[in-house]
Design a protein around this motif. Structure first.
Motif, PDB file in Angstrom:
ATOM      1  N   ALA A 218      29.859  46.074  70.868  1.00  0.00           N
ATOM      2  CA  ALA A 218      30.120  47.516  70.844  1.00  0.00           C
ATOM      3  C   ALA A 218      31.351  47.796  71.704  1.00  0.00           C
ATOM      4  O   ALA A 218      32.135  46.890  72.005  1.00  0.00           O
ATOM      5  CB  ALA A 218      28.893  48.296  71.315  1.00  0.00           C
ATOM      6  N   ASP A 219      31.523  49.042  72.126  1.00  0.00           N
ATOM      7  CA  ASP A 219      32.783  49.446  72.751  1.00  0.00           C
ATOM      8  C   ASP A 219      32.668  49.789  74.230  1.00  0.00           C
ATOM      9  O   ASP A 219      33.540  50.446  74.795  1.00  0.00           O
ATOM     10  CB  ASP A 219      33.364  50.648  71.996  1.00  0.00           C
ATOM     11  CG  ASP A 219      32.415  51.855  72.007  1.00  0.00           C
ATOM     12  OD1 ASP A 219      31.309  51.757  72.590  1.00  0.00           O
ATOM     13  OD2 ASP A 219      32.787  52.889  71.428  1.00  0.00           O
ATOM     14  N   PHE A 220      31.580  49.355  74.881  1.00  0.00           N
ATOM     15  CA  PHE A 220      31.348  49.647  76.294  1.00  0.00           C
ATOM     16  C   PHE A 220      31.106  51.138  76.554  1.00  0.00           C
ATOM     17  O   PHE A 220      31.219  51.593  77.689  1.00  0.00           O
ATOM     18  CB  PHE A 220      32.491  49.153  77.177  1.00  0.00           C
ATOM     19  CG  PHE A 220      32.387  47.701  77.574  1.00  0.00           C
ATOM     20  CD1 PHE A 220      31.171  47.130  77.920  1.00  0.00           C
ATOM     21  CD2 PHE A 220      33.512  46.904  77.618  1.00  0.00           C
ATOM     22  CE1 PHE A 220      31.081  45.799  78.298  1.00  0.00           C
ATOM     23  CE2 PHE A 220      33.433  45.560  77.997  1.00  0.00           C
ATOM     24  CZ  PHE A 220      32.215  45.011  78.334  1.00  0.00           C
ATOM     25  N   ARG A 221      30.799  51.909  75.508  1.00  0.00           N
ATOM     26  CA  ARG A 221      30.587  53.347  75.680  1.00  0.00           C
ATOM     27  C   ARG A 221      29.238  53.768  75.100  1.00  0.00           C
ATOM     28  O   ARG A 221      28.577  52.987  74.400  1.00  0.00           O
ATOM     29  CB  ARG A 221      31.733  54.127  75.040  1.00  0.00           C
ATOM     30  CG  ARG A 221      33.052  53.839  75.755  1.00  0.00           C
ATOM     31  CD  ARG A 221      34.220  54.578  75.199  1.00  0.00           C
ATOM     32  NE  ARG A 221      35.431  54.243  75.961  1.00  0.00           N
ATOM     33  CZ  ARG A 221      36.630  54.668  75.667  1.00  0.00           C
ATOM     34  NH1 ARG A 221      36.836  55.449  74.616  1.00  0.00           N
ATOM     35  NH2 ARG A 221      37.667  54.318  76.417  1.00  0.00           N
ATOM     36  N   VAL A 222      28.823  54.989  75.400  1.00  0.00           N
ATOM     37  CA  VAL A 222      27.488  55.453  75.041  1.00  0.00           C
ATOM     38  C   VAL A 222      27.253  55.371  73.541  1.00  0.00           C
ATOM     39  O   VAL A 222      26.228  54.842  73.079  1.00  0.00           O
ATOM     40  CB  VAL A 222      27.266  56.896  75.541  1.00  0.00           C
ATOM     41  CG1 VAL A 222      25.921  57.434  75.034  1.00  0.00           C
ATOM     42  CG2 VAL A 222      27.322  56.955  77.073  1.00  0.00           C
ATOM     43  N   ASP A 223      28.181  55.896  72.742  1.00  0.00           N
ATOM     44  CA  ASP A 223      27.996  55.909  71.288  1.00  0.00           C
ATOM     45  C   ASP A 223      27.881  54.501  70.723  1.00  0.00           C
ATOM     46  O   ASP A 223      27.106  54.256  69.789  1.00  0.00           O
ATOM     47  CB  ASP A 223      29.148  56.652  70.607  1.00  0.00           C
ATOM     48  CG  ASP A 223      29.092  58.149  70.836  1.00  0.00           C
ATOM     49  OD1 ASP A 223      28.026  58.638  71.258  1.00  0.00           O
ATOM     50  OD2 ASP A 223      30.115  58.825  70.597  1.00  0.00           O
ATOM     51  N   GLY A 224      28.650  53.575  71.273  1.00  0.00           N
ATOM     52  CA  GLY A 224      28.580  52.198  70.811  1.00  0.00           C
ATOM     53  C   GLY A 224      27.222  51.580  71.083  1.00  0.00           C
ATOM     54  O   GLY A 224      26.669  50.862  70.237  1.00  0.00           O
ATOM     55  N   GLY A 225      26.675  51.839  72.252  1.00  0.00           N
ATOM     56  CA  GLY A 225      25.347  51.326  72.577  1.00  0.00           C
ATOM     57  C   GLY A 225      24.270  51.911  71.683  1.00  0.00           C
ATOM     58  O   GLY A 225      23.355  51.202  71.234  1.00  0.00           O
ATOM     59  N   ARG A 226      24.391  53.196  71.391  1.00  0.00           N
ATOM     60  CA  ARG A 226      23.413  53.850  70.517  1.00  0.00           C
ATOM     61  C   ARG A 226      23.447  53.254  69.118  1.00  0.00           C
ATOM     62  O   ARG A 226      22.401  52.931  68.530  1.00  0.00           O
ATOM     63  CB  ARG A 226      23.689  55.354  70.461  1.00  0.00           C
ATOM     64  CG  ARG A 226      22.661  56.133  69.648  1.00  0.00           C
ATOM     65  CD  ARG A 226      23.052  57.595  69.492  1.00  0.00           C
ATOM     66  NE  ARG A 226      23.085  58.289  70.771  1.00  0.00           N
ATOM     67  CZ  ARG A 226      24.194  58.705  71.374  1.00  0.00           C
ATOM     68  NH1 ARG A 226      25.398  58.501  70.796  1.00  0.00           N
ATOM     69  NH2 ARG A 226      24.132  59.343  72.515  1.00  0.00           N
ATOM     70  N   ALA A 227      24.643  53.094  68.557  1.00  0.00           N
ATOM     71  CA  ALA A 227      24.778  52.552  67.210  1.00  0.00           C
ATOM     72  C   ALA A 227      24.265  51.115  67.141  1.00  0.00           C
ATOM     73  O   ALA A 227      23.589  50.722  66.168  1.00  0.00           O
ATOM     74  CB  ALA A 227      26.237  52.611  66.769  1.00  0.00           C
ATOM     75  N   ASN A 246      26.803  46.806  79.720  1.00  0.00           N
ATOM     76  CA  ASN A 246      27.257  47.762  80.746  1.00  0.00           C
ATOM     77  C   ASN A 246      26.356  48.991  80.723  1.00  0.00           C
ATOM     78  O   ASN A 246      25.589  49.209  79.779  1.00  0.00           O
ATOM     79  CB  ASN A 246      28.748  48.123  80.619  1.00  0.00           C
ATOM     80  CG  ASN A 246      29.014  49.298  79.707  1.00  0.00           C
ATOM     81  OD1 ASN A 246      28.264  49.577  78.769  1.00  0.00           O
ATOM     82  ND2 ASN A 246      30.105  50.001  79.948  1.00  0.00           N
ATOM     83  N   HIS A 247      26.455  49.799  81.772  1.00  0.00           N
ATOM     84  CA  HIS A 247      25.467  50.874  81.913  1.00  0.00           C
ATOM     85  C   HIS A 247      25.732  52.054  80.985  1.00  0.00           C
ATOM     86  O   HIS A 247      24.804  52.780  80.637  1.00  0.00           O
ATOM     87  CB  HIS A 247      25.407  51.355  83.364  1.00  0.00           C
ATOM     88  CG  HIS A 247      26.612  52.099  83.817  1.00  0.00           C
ATOM     89  ND1 HIS A 247      27.736  51.485  84.315  1.00  0.00           N
ATOM     90  CD2 HIS A 247      26.871  53.427  83.832  1.00  0.00           C
ATOM     91  CE1 HIS A 247      28.626  52.396  84.619  1.00  0.00           C
ATOM     92  NE2 HIS A 247      28.141  53.576  84.335  1.00  0.00           N
ATOM     93  N   LEU A 248      26.983  52.268  80.539  1.00  0.00           N
ATOM     94  CA  LEU A 248      27.227  53.351  79.591  1.00  0.00           C
ATOM     95  C   LEU A 248      26.561  53.050  78.248  1.00  0.00           C
ATOM     96  O   LEU A 248      25.921  53.924  77.645  1.00  0.00           O
ATOM     97  CB  LEU A 248      28.725  53.578  79.406  1.00  0.00           C
ATOM     98  CG  LEU A 248      29.472  54.225  80.576  1.00  0.00           C
ATOM     99  CD1 LEU A 248      30.950  54.362  80.253  1.00  0.00           C
ATOM    100  CD2 LEU A 248      28.886  55.590  80.918  1.00  0.00           C
ATOM    101  N   MET A 249      26.692  51.819  77.779  1.00  0.00           N
ATOM    102  CA  MET A 249      26.010  51.453  76.541  1.00  0.00           C
ATOM    103  C   MET A 249      24.496  51.511  76.719  1.00  0.00           C
ATOM    104  O   MET A 249      23.759  51.800  75.764  1.00  0.00           O
ATOM    105  CB  MET A 249      26.441  50.057  76.082  1.00  0.00           C
ATOM    106  CG  MET A 249      27.883  49.984  75.617  1.00  0.00           C
ATOM    107  SD  MET A 249      28.315  48.436  74.771  1.00  0.00           S
ATOM    108  CE  MET A 249      27.971  47.213  76.031  1.00  0.00           C
ATOM    109  N   THR A 250      24.023  51.260  77.934  1.00  0.00           N
ATOM    110  CA  THR A 250      22.583  51.344  78.187  1.00  0.00           C
ATOM    111  C   THR A 250      22.062  52.753  77.918  1.00  0.00           C
ATOM    112  O   THR A 250      20.948  52.924  77.396  1.00  0.00           O
ATOM    113  CB  THR A 250      22.273  50.925  79.633  1.00  0.00           C
ATOM    114  OG1 THR A 250      22.716  49.585  79.844  1.00  0.00           O
ATOM    115  CG2 THR A 250      20.785  51.009  79.924  1.00  0.00           C
ATOM    116  N   ILE A 251      22.842  53.762  78.254  1.00  0.00           N
ATOM    117  CA  ILE A 251      22.429  55.144  77.973  1.00  0.00           C
ATOM    118  C   ILE A 251      22.233  55.325  76.467  1.00  0.00           C
ATOM    119  O   ILE A 251      21.246  55.907  76.011  1.00  0.00           O
ATOM    120  CB  ILE A 251      23.473  56.140  78.515  1.00  0.00           C
ATOM    121  CG1 ILE A 251      23.561  56.051  80.037  1.00  0.00           C
ATOM    122  CG2 ILE A 251      23.127  57.572  78.085  1.00  0.00           C
ATOM    123  CD1 ILE A 251      24.697  56.853  80.638  1.00  0.00           C
ATOM    124  N   GLY A 252      23.169  54.797  75.678  1.00  0.00           N
ATOM    125  CA  GLY A 252      23.039  54.883  74.230  1.00  0.00           C
ATOM    126  C   GLY A 252      21.840  54.118  73.708  1.00  0.00           C
ATOM    127  O   GLY A 252      21.144  54.568  72.793  1.00  0.00           O
TER     128      GLY A 252
END
Length: 335
Positions: A218-227, A246-252
């Motif tokens: 993914a892209d190390f960002r929230v939306d990437g983790g969610r997808a 990473n923790h931003l993807m963890t939120i997703g």
């Protein structure tokens, strides 16, 4: 008011005054005499003129991939605190994981004759630090290092952190362990994934060890983790735990689990990167703690050594991670 006036008032040569204000070697008594004379006369060194004589400014560039990521915010604070001790200013540049944007910032650093550059590379293979090193501009790579760059580097032991994280999930009873990692080609993504795979290979009979069914980039960002988590949950046999790089993807990832009516620790979640709220959410979040501030401070210290003329061999400083075990990896529900 010039350094000649200060020299006469202090009873020293103009060269001594110059050394005092440019960091040269002067006895403490003479340095004190010069500074007292300068204060009495209201003299302040002309930093612009001094920079022109050195053909380099008193500004360094810090180029990071994502200014909204708290990991890089903390890293930037470490750089700034170290730089401020030597009266250097820091220009913060956000590359957005874009190598073209990163290249433009590197060109600006060169064109503006900045004193040095600290960079978290947007790409292991495409980031080119050659134009700076060819011109002998001090450069330190932090967190991520371009593959062929002969520069000092400060990084986290990502492989070890990924291995420890996945081993913990195995030890607490999870079997189908997914990994949501960052972009392909980013050294941190690949190293954390490699550590994850190493732990699976070492675990006899792990269902996830056979192939990359449970791996998503993914892209190390929230939306990437969610997808990525949505895709994993749609598999015929979804994972029962996920290591997130990473923790931003963890939120997703957590959001996708919520959408599906699933919650940790029934599905284990472990984040690479600890955050202040990790112990406050319920269930609390198990995380690999990263020394982000120390990364920035150490990178700045290395850069300052090079700016001071150090000719020691290129070095890489590797900082260890620490696993913070909390409720989100307590083990899967028992039938």
């Amino acid at each position: 008011m010039t350094i000649h006036d200060v020299a006469r008032a202090a009873g020293v040569s103009p060269a001594t005054v110059s050394r005092v204000f440019n960091g040269g070697k002067v006895t403490p008594a003479r340095a004190l005499s010069v500074r007292e004379a300068a204060a009495a006369l209201g003299f302040a060194p002309n930093r612009v003129a001094r920079s022109l004589r050195k053909q380099r400014s008193s500004v360094i560039a810090l180029i990071i991939p994502d200014i909204e990521n708290p990991f890089f915010t903390s890293l930037a604070r470490g750089v700034e605190d170290a730089a401020q001790r030597t009266s250097l200013s820091v220009v913060l540049c956000n590359s957005d994981e874009d190598t073209d944007k990163e290249r433009r910032y590197l060109e600006v650093a060169l064109g503006e004759q900045m004193a040095g550059v600290i960079v978290a590379a947007a790409s292991q293979d495409e980031t080119d630090l050659g134009p700076l090193t060819d011109r002998r501009v001090p450069v330190v790579a932090v967190d991520r290092r371009p593959r062929d760059a002969e520069v000092d580097a400060v990084r986290v032991d990502n492989h070890h952190g990924g291995e420890v994280a996945t081993r913990h999930l195995l030890q607490t009873g999870y079997h189908r362990i997914a990994c949501v990692t960052g972009p392909e080609g980013a050294s941190t993504s690949e190293e954390r994934l490699a550590g994850h795979r190493a732990a699976l290979r070492a675990a006899q009979g792990s269902a996830a060890a056979a192939d990359d069914t449970y791996v998503r980039h993914a892209d190390f960002r929230v939306d990437g983790g969610r997808a990525a988590m949505r895709e994993l949950l749609a598999l015929p046999e979804p994972p029962d735990a996920v290591f997130v790089a990473n923790h931003l993807m963890t939120i997703g990832v957590l959001d996708a689990l919520r959408e599906a009516g699933r919650t940790p620790p029934d599905v284990g979640v472990l984040s690479f990167g600890d955050v202040p709220w990790a112990s406050l959410v319920r269930p609390s979040l198990t995380a690999v703690e990263l020394p982000s501030y120390e990364l920035g401070r150490t990178a700045a210290d290395l850069l300052l050594q090079r700016m001071d003329g150090s000719v020691s061999p290129v070095q890489t400083v590797v900082l260890r991670t620490k696993l913070q075990v909390r409720e989100s990896t307590a083990g899967p529900a028992r039938p």
